[in-house]
Design a protein around this motif. Sequence first.
Motif, PDB file in Angstrom:
ATOM      1  N   UNK A   1      13.981  12.665   7.807  1.00 28.39           N
ATOM      2  CA  UNK A   1      12.517  12.641   7.855  1.00 28.39           C
ATOM      3  C   UNK A   1      12.079  11.401   8.624  1.00 28.39           C
ATOM      4  N   UNK A   2      10.822  11.426   9.108  1.00 29.51           N
ATOM      5  CA  UNK A   2      10.300  10.268   9.827  1.00 29.51           C
ATOM      6  C   UNK A   2       8.815  10.100   9.516  1.00 29.51           C
ATOM      7  N   UNK A   3       8.327   8.913   9.678  1.00 32.68           N
ATOM      8  CA  UNK A   3       6.921   8.613   9.458  1.00 32.68           C
ATOM      9  C   UNK A   3       6.723   7.103   9.470  1.00 32.68           C
ATOM     10  N   UNK A   4       5.484   6.649   9.741  1.00 29.40           N
ATOM     11  CA  UNK A   4       5.220   5.216   9.863  1.00 29.40           C
ATOM     12  C   UNK A   4       4.461   4.680   8.651  1.00 29.40           C
ATOM     13  N   UNK A   5       3.184   5.054   8.506  1.00 27.18           N
ATOM     14  CA  UNK A   5       2.343   4.525   7.433  1.00 27.18           C
ATOM     15  C   UNK A   5       2.402   5.489   6.253  1.00 27.18           C
ATOM     16  N   UNK A   6       3.272   5.189   5.273  1.00 28.92           N
ATOM     17  CA  UNK A   6       3.590   6.161   4.216  1.00 28.92           C
ATOM     18  C   UNK A   6       2.639   5.966   3.036  1.00 28.92           C
TER      19      UNK A   6
ATOM     20  N   UNK B   1       4.666   8.506  -0.886  1.00 30.65           N
ATOM     21  CA  UNK B   1       5.046   9.651  -0.050  1.00 30.65           C
ATOM     22  C   UNK B   1       6.247  10.376  -0.627  1.00 30.65           C
ATOM     23  N   UNK B   2       6.218  11.716  -0.526  1.00 32.35           N
ATOM     24  CA  UNK B   2       7.392  12.508  -0.857  1.00 32.35           C
ATOM     25  C   UNK B   2       8.456  12.277   0.218  1.00 32.35           C
ATOM     26  N   UNK B   3       9.743  12.555  -0.131  1.00 27.61           N
ATOM     27  CA  UNK B   3      10.862  12.402   0.816  1.00 27.61           C
ATOM     28  C   UNK B   3      10.945  10.973   1.348  1.00 27.61           C
ATOM     29  N   UNK B   4      10.619  10.018   0.525  1.00 26.58           N
ATOM     30  CA  UNK B   4      10.709   8.610   0.922  1.00 26.58           C
ATOM     31  C   UNK B   4      11.381   7.835  -0.208  1.00 26.58           C
ATOM     32  N   UNK B   5      11.946   6.704   0.176  1.00 27.89           N
ATOM     33  CA  UNK B   5      12.643   5.856  -0.782  1.00 27.89           C
ATOM     34  C   UNK B   5      12.203   4.409  -0.583  1.00 27.89           C
ATOM     35  N   UNK B   6      12.235   3.624  -1.656  1.00 25.85           N
ATOM     36  CA  UNK B   6      11.878   2.201  -1.498  1.00 25.85           C
ATOM     37  C   UNK B   6      12.820   1.503  -0.530  1.00 25.85           C
TER      38      UNK B   6
ATOM     39  N   UNK C   1       0.811  -1.224   0.000  1.00 28.86           N
ATOM     40  CA  UNK C   1       0.000   0.000   0.000  1.00 28.86           C
ATOM     41  C   UNK C   1       0.843   1.273   0.000  1.00 28.86           C
ATOM     42  N   UNK C   2       2.172   1.166   0.300  1.00 31.30           N
ATOM     43  CA  UNK C   2       3.012   2.363   0.286  1.00 31.30           C
ATOM     44  C   UNK C   2       3.671   2.577  -1.076  1.00 31.30           C
ATOM     45  N   UNK C   3       3.503   1.617  -1.997  1.00 29.19           N
ATOM     46  CA  UNK C   3       4.185   1.692  -3.287  1.00 29.19           C
ATOM     47  C   UNK C   3       3.335   2.459  -4.302  1.00 29.19           C
ATOM     48  N   UNK C   4       3.986   3.334  -5.025  1.00 34.21           N
ATOM     49  CA  UNK C   4       3.346   3.941  -6.189  1.00 34.21           C
ATOM     50  C   UNK C   4       3.467   2.964  -7.362  1.00 34.21           C
ATOM     51  N   UNK C   5       4.667   2.428  -7.541  1.00 37.63           N
ATOM     52  CA  UNK C   5       4.894   1.313  -8.463  1.00 37.63           C
ATOM     53  C   UNK C   5       5.813   0.335  -7.770  1.00 37.63           C
ATOM     54  N   UNK C   6       5.777  -0.952  -8.243  1.00 36.71           N
ATOM     55  CA  UNK C   6       6.605  -1.954  -7.583  1.00 36.71           C
ATOM     56  C   UNK C   6       6.971  -3.047  -8.576  1.00 36.71           C
TER      57      UNK C   6
END
Length: 1470
Positions: free
Chosen positions: A713-718, A696-701, A680-685
């Motif tokens: 940066x921090x966050x849980x459910x991206x 999410x912006x500022x996030x990496x696989x 659910x956090x993937x735009x593409x996979x």
Amino acid sequence: MDKVLRILVLCVIHCYGSILIDYRLGKNFGQKIIDYSGNGMHAVNGDNSTIDSYDTIPTDRGAYFPLGKVSNYDYHILMMPNEYNNNQTYIFPEKFSMSTWVMLLIVEKSVIFHRKTNLKLKFHDNFSPLLKIVLSSGTSVILGGDKTFLLGIIYIEIWVYLVVTIEPNKVTLYTNGEISNYYEGNFTFIDQTTSPKTYIGGINGGPSMNGYMWSFILYSDIIIQSDFVELDYPIGDCLVDTCPKECNGIKENGLTYCISEEIDWFKNGANISCPINCDYGCLGSLCLDCKCNEKSCIIENNEVICWCPENCVSNSTDCVCEDGFYRSDDLCLSCNSECKTCDEADKCLTCIANNSKPKSNIGCECLDGYYGSNLINEDSCLACFEECEICSDADICDTCIALNSYPDDNQGCICNDGYYGSMLISNDSCSACFEECKTCSSADICDTCIALNAFPNVTKGCFCNDGYYGSTLTSNDSCSSCFEECKTCSSTDICDTCIALNAFPNATKGCFCNDGYYGNTLTSNDSCLTCFDECKTCSEADICDTCIALNAFPNVTKGCFCNDGYYGNTLTSNDSCSVCFNECKTCSSADICDTCIALNSYPDDIQGCICNDGYYRDTLISNDSCITCFEECLTCSQTDICETCITFNASPNNIQGCSCDNGYYGSKLTSNDSCKSCFNECKTCSSADICDTCISLNASPNTTGGCFCNNGYYGNNLISNESCLICNEECLTCSQGDICDTCIVLNSSPNNNTQGCSCDSGYYKNEFIFPYLCLPCNDNCIVCNENSCLACKDQNSEPFGMLCKCKDGYYSNYNSSNSTDLVCDACNETCKSCLSVDECLECYYNYTNLVDGKCICPDYSDFDGNECLCQSGYFMEKSTDGIFRCKACHSSCKECNNEMEDGCIECKNDVILNNNYCNSCKVSMFYEKSSCYNCITLCTSCNSSSTCDICESNSELLHNNTCKCKKGFKYQSNHCIGDYFSANLKINSLNKLLLTFTENPENPLTDYNYSIIIPNIISTTYIYTKISNNSILITPIFIEYIKTDTILELIIETNIIYSENNKQLDIYTYNCSLYEYIPFIINPLTKEIVQRTEAATQVTVNSAIFCAILSNPATAWMLINTIQLIQYFILSKNPLTPGIRGFLKALGGFNIIPNLSELIFSKNATSSPYDQALESGIETSMFWINTWPFFVFLFVGILVVPVLFMIRRLNMLGLNKKASKILKNYRYSFFIRFWIQSYLDIGIAAFIQLHSSVNKPYQGYFNLLSAAFFAVFSNQILFVLTLPLLFVGCCLNKPEIIERKREFMSRWGCLYEELKKINSFWGSQFYLFFFIRRFIYVIAQVYLNNFLYFQGSLNICFSFLFLMYLTCYRSFTSKLVLFSYFISELATLLFFSLSFTFLFDISDTAKNIIEIIIIGNIVLCLFIQFFICVIQLAMGLNIKWKIYEKKIALKFVQNAVQVKRGHNLEFTSA
């Protein structure tokens, strides 16, 4: 000493507390000292039982501790740990008493007991006892000496009873039953020693005691002294031959005794010398020599015998345990109750009971024919019944005497089956029956048979029953059953008659049914049944073997089926099967197929067949008519073009197969669910949890699943764009806004539940740079701030600015040559303070001088134990420099207070002392014939006018007894005064230091003679440059910010520096204030170029070599030569910018081939390269690792030789002539080219190895020897001789070179084949100048690093000259090669020239500009050379193509000519 004192001391072995250790040295002696407490804490005389270097001597007065060597009483007894008592963890209790009977002969420095680090009883220099106890808190309690208490008078040469008691909050020292000292405080003695070595006496090489010891006992409680003291004790019994009239009594066995006070160990207590054959002391005339294998002896019945444990018999050499006991260490332990003798607790050697023997595990057992249980008496084993071999009761046998028998439950034995007999009292009592009998009562008549289904024969043996057959019935299965279908048989399977009707015997096995019947197991009358009506023959009721109808076959269930391609219903006639449609494999009517011929197809409802999903075709008349669609297609019209897809959430692809829709992933879409939903956090996979892009912006696989927030940066459910929130600015990662998980700054850690980060322990925050840095404290500092150290690691050290230093009384002792850890050890006892255990700074004893780190007495003096005293005729004087000297008295004085004539205490030559005058001569005069005469020049004491005894200070006595001023001093007014030269330290605005001496130093100084100290600056290096014989330029290299007016301290680390005029330097430490320094920041463009240079160089070099292989290698060699020259410039001490250094380091990072030598040699087998080499990117000093590529090329070149030889011998591809030519000349050209390309690298690698030290012997020394060989071979032979040999060879072969003669060129052509054929001799000597150019460069880089201006000038000069040579002669045949060399040398000249400017004071802006120009110049040069390589490749390929076209055309013409000749020949024939 008052020997009238009568003090009766009761020494009780058994007191209220239990005895922990009990050594009875008056009774027990040898190299093993027995612990009579029973706790096994046996001691060793000396260090071990094999040598006697420090052994005490046994006497009838106990153990004698001799006077040791050099005033050290180093004889001792080692209590623990030792070979008999390896107790590494023995802990003294919190409360204990320690007592000993001793007679000291010398008190000074005597050590009675020494437990390393925490407990020591000794006598100090003032003859008073000193008890030192280290408490659990680390503090020390010291009793006696000059600290707190004195013991009082300690008598020598009489026996004294000493007791030390230690309990919580109190330490007491008793002498002869009375308290002589005590200490009270809030403490508890906890034995925390990590080194449990414990001695009676002192430690090895240290002070011990000199005297006798009768006993030593350690109790676990406090001895109450009043229970052991009796006053006015009358003279009692003597423990030895003779005792004194008065003594301190010793209590043993309820009686009080005296001990002899004889002090000579070679005499017995009666003052009679021991026999001359005694090696030790004696008792009467009995030598106390312990020759026992146990190494411990006692005296019994006036004989020396072994000390043996209880239940042990002793003799003079060994101990033997009594019957019923065995030896275990120092004890004789009880054997098992059944053993008479044993060597282990339960393992008997012999037994008590008769008719018994030892068992292998425990106790004994009765012999065969006897029985018994508890074998503790001689008659414990009783006789068995006569038929028993072994029994457990009188009549009941366990095993039998007779073979082939077994025990009877009532009495005796019974024969086994197959045997018979009566009295079974011998081995052969049971006789064998006939072989077919199981039991018998006589030899041939059986009672029962062995074979089953058999019965006894009345005459002999057995017969088989009806229904069975057999011949010799000697086993259970001898009567075998007939086959089940047989009514009667003569062998296993062959029936004589059958059970079933309508059946007959089979010739091989069993029976068969007749034709028209079937049956399987024919074991009854009706076993053969009738077949089905469609069967011609059958094997079951409905299962046919053959059919009536043609084109039919038996059905596996019932009746028959038509063959493929035929159909029919009731197959009871020949024509019952009709033909199907041509696409049908099977059918139920003419056109309607049941199954299809084509695989992967199904029947059509109208006619014929249709291909299955995933297949396509029109006419289906063969197996392969239906062709497979692409595996992802549900249906298709062509092989790869799908019409529909198998997988849900997928669509047909225009090219091939199917693709997953957006939001899904899948690789092989061959099933309904092949396209699966992304996380659910993937735009593409590309897999279930592995995202290619994130929502999410500022996030990496994340490589493990889903996405994670980027650093900062921090966050849980991206699952939304703004799921990743920003962290605190100090956080590298965080789990909340201000709560960091990891920190950006190295050596810092997150604050617990508070905002941001803090520096780790051992680091401090430097806020001058943003973001701030956590800089390390000094290695020996555990807590510090920006300005100072707050706490040190070693407990014996204290902060000193940013550093740590040892406290007074301690010295710094580093663990190893490579360690920076400060370890503060105690100074030598003669030192008040010191640099090392052997190098004092301040002396402890009076009137001692500190000379070369040693505290020694002045000349003409002797040490009396506490101070140095001048010899007769001298007096002690302390000079202004603090040195004690024994100066000669006035010549008239024998003893004196000073050197004046009125300082006499006693006169020479019987002269009468009068008001302290012996005569009237002054200093520097001597007395002769009632007159005073002057001594020679610089002499302060003499006895004649021509010789001197003592010279003036700062002068020295020569071999002819005259005086001369020492080096560094000059003569003035009959005195030697200091003669100095000085130095001056200046600094400019760029913080460059110029140290100038007023006179030339006698010996040149190097950079190892200087050190620079800057407070609060962690790391500073410097470049040392010699300007002239008396001027040194020192350029510090800073890596951090320097404040204005920061103090720099320059120290010249040499004892005394003399000038060429024999003057001495006056000052060795200089200070100056630094100017502000802001660290040089690398240009961003430069940084980017540096980061990409290594990879770019790798690609460029490999590509150039590839191009060279296919075309002209000269341009590739030139490219590599350029990189070599520029790369090794970093070995110079030239103060290049960090950007240039990083670029040059990256430039040399290319590797053409993998370095397999790293699998053979360790990079750490020798020490790291020196700083300049390490900075240049050379990671190791190992010679073979650094030169691996060059020797690989050499090895590959050598391997070519056998290949060429094989080609020549086998004439492979018709190349034998060419191979022969190459083989003939190969050795010359290959090795010359190898040497041209590699001698610079090999030479430098050898120098780097020779600068290192060995860490791992085998690898390290092999590389070091290899480097030494190549350094000598390369530098002294090839480097030096290459030039003259090449020049002489060229001159001798000048005509051959100019005319290019074939024989000469075939061998040496690689030096000339690239050059134009011109008449000028010098135009053909390119490689001579090439070698000169490189030779000068190596010399400059290796030997001129301390002469940077000369080094730089030499590089510029020879680069310019070589460029002029290229311009003048233009020797190369290829203009591109000439241009490549010209560009290379021009870029090198520009690089050397611009680098030379860094030796001068220029601004940072100018440095940035020069940095960009230098790097751009090198990059441009390499690009041009690489481009030339590519052009050369294109031209070479073009030439080869033209040659190929020419060959094709020539072959065409040749073929045409041959055809024409053929036509002409046919015409002529016609």
